[in-house]
Design a protein around this motif. Structure first.
Motif, mmCIF file in Angstrom:
data_model
loop_
_atom_site.group_PDB
_atom_site.id
_atom_site.type_symbol
_atom_site.label_atom_id
_atom_site.label_comp_id
_atom_site.label_asym_id
_atom_site.label_seq_id
_atom_site.Cartn_x
_atom_site.Cartn_y
_atom_site.Cartn_z
ATOM 1 N N GLN A 208 30.693 41.954 42.284
ATOM 2 C CA GLN A 208 31.382 41.563 41.056
ATOM 3 C C GLN A 208 32.709 40.894 41.354
ATOM 4 O O GLN A 208 33.113 39.947 40.680
ATOM 5 C CB GLN A 208 31.615 42.790 40.157
ATOM 6 N N SER A 209 33.400 41.395 42.384
ATOM 7 C CA SER A 209 34.674 40.813 42.770
ATOM 8 C C SER A 209 34.485 39.356 43.188
ATOM 9 O O SER A 209 35.270 38.478 42.824
ATOM 10 C CB SER A 209 35.245 41.613 43.939
ATOM 11 N N GLU B 222 33.787 32.699 40.932
ATOM 12 C CA GLU B 222 32.954 32.195 39.836
ATOM 13 C C GLU B 222 31.541 31.887 40.305
ATOM 14 O O GLU B 222 30.882 31.004 39.781
ATOM 15 C CB GLU B 222 33.573 30.917 39.230
ATOM 16 N N GLU C 209 37.678 37.885 31.830
ATOM 17 C CA GLU C 209 36.716 37.769 32.937
ATOM 18 C C GLU C 209 36.668 39.057 33.738
ATOM 19 O O GLU C 209 35.618 39.492 34.194
ATOM 20 C CB GLU C 209 37.114 36.618 33.866
ATOM 21 N N TYR C 210 37.827 39.683 33.902
ATOM 22 C CA TYR C 210 37.896 40.950 34.604
ATOM 23 C C TYR C 210 37.093 42.011 33.856
ATOM 24 O O TYR C 210 36.333 42.773 34.452
ATOM 25 C CB TYR C 210 39.361 41.352 34.709
ATOM 26 N N ARG D 204 32.083 37.405 42.176
ATOM 27 C CA ARG D 204 31.823 36.631 40.961
ATOM 28 C C ARG D 204 33.106 36.326 40.211
ATOM 29 O O ARG D 204 33.246 35.271 39.605
ATOM 30 C CB ARG D 204 30.908 37.430 40.029
ATOM 31 N N LEU D 205 34.039 37.271 40.224
ATOM 32 C CA LEU D 205 35.269 37.077 39.462
ATOM 33 C C LEU D 205 36.166 36.052 40.127
ATOM 34 O O LEU D 205 36.670 35.136 39.487
ATOM 35 C CB LEU D 205 36.009 38.419 39.336
ATOM 36 N N LYS E 198 33.401 41.412 34.438
ATOM 37 C CA LYS E 198 32.858 41.849 35.720
ATOM 38 C C LYS E 198 32.797 43.365 35.800
ATOM 39 O O LYS E 198 31.879 43.921 36.406
ATOM 40 C CB LYS E 198 33.678 41.316 36.891
ATOM 41 N N ILE F 87 44.267 38.863 35.109
ATOM 42 C CA ILE F 87 42.865 38.649 34.749
ATOM 43 C C ILE F 87 42.576 39.424 33.486
ATOM 44 O O ILE F 87 42.879 40.572 33.382
ATOM 45 C CB ILE F 87 41.942 39.156 35.862
#
Lengths: 250, 242
Positions: free
Chosen positions: A93-94, A100, B60-61, A96-97, B64, B57
């Motif tokens: 997830q990190s 992107e 978006e944060y 992806r963040l 996720k 963030i």
């Protein structure tokens, strides 16, 4: 040996890291796990040692998703697995963040292997006692991948591999019988390989697959596994009969 | 603005990206998919909607972390839980220093190291510079849960959280809230809800002096979150008019 207890993993005089080797022993005692890479499907199959009657099997899943397009199966210490899997999920997830972009299978394998290696070179910690099989599809090229990591922190890509109990015999079987497969054939190959060392039956095997179109992990139901096992047994019986048939006519 | 109807929730937002007196673009989508069945409409400083220097963030944060929950626990977060999580983040940042801070679950990439240095410089000269608000983003979160149906949550920049049937943010809210008060009924159909949203958009366009030209409408129901329509009075011009 007061000088040697700051780092638990220290070299032996002949260049071995004994803790890592002992961790590999722990892996060898773990459940058998098989991974096979087909042209459009990747399959993971894990042995389910006799489940206690009262246990809720859904809580003891051995094949897990790290992200939508990456899955992992492991052999060894399950508690260590939980920690590693959690860190890997956060990293997915990190990534992806901050980028992107979803992770590639190679990236997350490298991350997990890096983590395993870190614990062989730090003070006061022991290595993770597990080897993992990581499968997935690359988010852009959509190519299937299968990777394996081990407690020493090495990783490599495979067409098919096994880890855990009796992994050598499974790997031998795969080396003899591997060919490029797709779809259901890949699933059958994985199950056939696992059946070399495991009692046949849907309740002794956990199978999950990922196809290029679906893109996410799908666990097979016990009934589906039973059906495939039955097919495999039938094929085996037919092959046996064919062998015996001609030799009778001498 | 957002409205809850029978088994669905609709969220609409303007699509202008504004920088003081200039309009950067008029097709900026401010409504994000949080997961398959949740929508988040965020308005406020652009730096707070997505990861940028100076802004922490935000949405978006949250997105996720919602995904992470789904992988860890096998089931997705409920809308209420996601709304409360978001509010918690806003509340924490409210009384923190307004410089970029690193969270345990997210790494600051190397590309931002220059900005980090600038942050450090800001710290040194902080007495001479007016602090930004940690979060100047207002959020409407709409979602559909199988157990509790459609819901809408109003989260403002100082971490107020309310579950509402209708809500609006911005200067336009002065007009649209009144319109909604008059025409809203519970359990409206999609058509009726869209009519209400259109009435609000009309009100904003006719009465707000700096009315945004374009709007996007999104819907979330049992089939998931998706785009519904755009209401455009000005198309984006790609070449300068001669």
């Amino acid at each position: 040996m007061a000088r040697y207890d700051r780092a638990i993993t220290v070299f032996s005089p002949d260049g071995h890291l004994f803790q890592v080797e002992y961790a590999l022993e722990a892996v060898r005692k773990g459940n058998a796990a098989v991974g096979v890479r087909g042209t459009d499907t990747v399959v993971l199959a894990v042995e389910k040692k006799s489940t206690p009657k009262l246990q809720d099997t859904r809580s003891a899943r051995k094949i897990v998703s790290l992200d939508n397009h990456v899955a992992l199966a492991c052999a060894g210490l399950k508690a260590d697995a939980r920690v590693l899997i959690n860190k890997a999920r956060i990293e997915c997830q990190s990534h992806r963040l901050t980028l992107e972009d979803p992770v590639t299978v190679e990236y997350i394998t490298r991350y997990i292997a890096g983590l395993q290696q870190k614990y062989t070179q730090s003070g006061g910690v022991r290595p993770f006692g597990l080897s993992t099989l990581i499968v997935g599809f690359d988010p852009y090229t959509r190519m299937p991948s299968l990777y394996q990591t081990d407690p020493s922190g090495t990783f490599s890509a495979w067409k098919a591999n096994a880890t855990g109990r009796n992994s050598n015999s499974i790997r031998e079987f795969l080396e003899k019988n591997y060919k490029e497969t797709s779809g259901q054939e890949t699933v059958k190959l994985a199950i056939r390989a696992l059946l070399e060392v495991v009692e046949s039956g849907g309740k002794n095997i956990e199978v999950a697959l990922m196809t290029r179109e679906e893109g996410t992990l799908r666990q097979l139901e016990e009934a589906e596994i039973d059906a495939i096992v039955a097919e495999i047994e039938a094929e085996k019986a037919a092959a046996e009969a064919a062998k015996k048939g001609p030799s009778k006519e001498t | 603005m957002g409205v809850v109807g029978k088994g669905f929730a609709i969220v609409a937002a303007d699509t202008s990206a504004v920088h003081s007196i200039m309009l950067h673009k008029n097709n900026e989508d401010k409504i994000m998919l949080l997961d398959s069945h949740k929508l988040v409409a965020a308005s406020g400083e652009p730096g707070d909607r997505y990861f940028e220097f100076g802004g922490l963030i935000r949405v978006e944060y949250v997105q996720k972390n919602v995904s992470l929950y789904k992988f860890r626990n096998g089931i997705p977060l409920t809308t209420a839980a996601a709304a409360n999580f978001t509010r918690g983040e806003l509340a924490t940042a409210l009384r923190k220093l307004s410089f970029a801070s690193v969270r345990p679950s997210v790494k600051t990439p190397m590309a931002f190291s220059v900005d980090f240095l600038v942050s450090v410089m800001f710290m040194i000269f902080s007495t001479l510079i007016i602090d930004q608000n940690p979060y100047s983003v207002n959020i409407l979160m709409a979602g559909y849960d199988n157990e509790s149906g459609a819901s809408l949550y109003y989260i403002d920049y100082i971490a107020t959280l309310h579950k509402v049937d209708k809500g609006a943010f911005g200067y336009g809210s002065y007009f649209s809230l009144s319109t909604m008060d008059t025409h809203y009924r519970s359990d409206m159909s999609v058509g009726e809800a869209i009519e209400l949203v259109d009435k609000c958009i009309l009100e904003i366009r006719s009465r707000l002096v700096v009315a945004p030209p374009n709007f996007v409408i999104k819907i979330v129901d049992k089939d998931g979150a998706r785009d519904y329509a755009w209401r455009q009075s000005v198309q984006d011009v790609t070449t300068a008019a001669v």
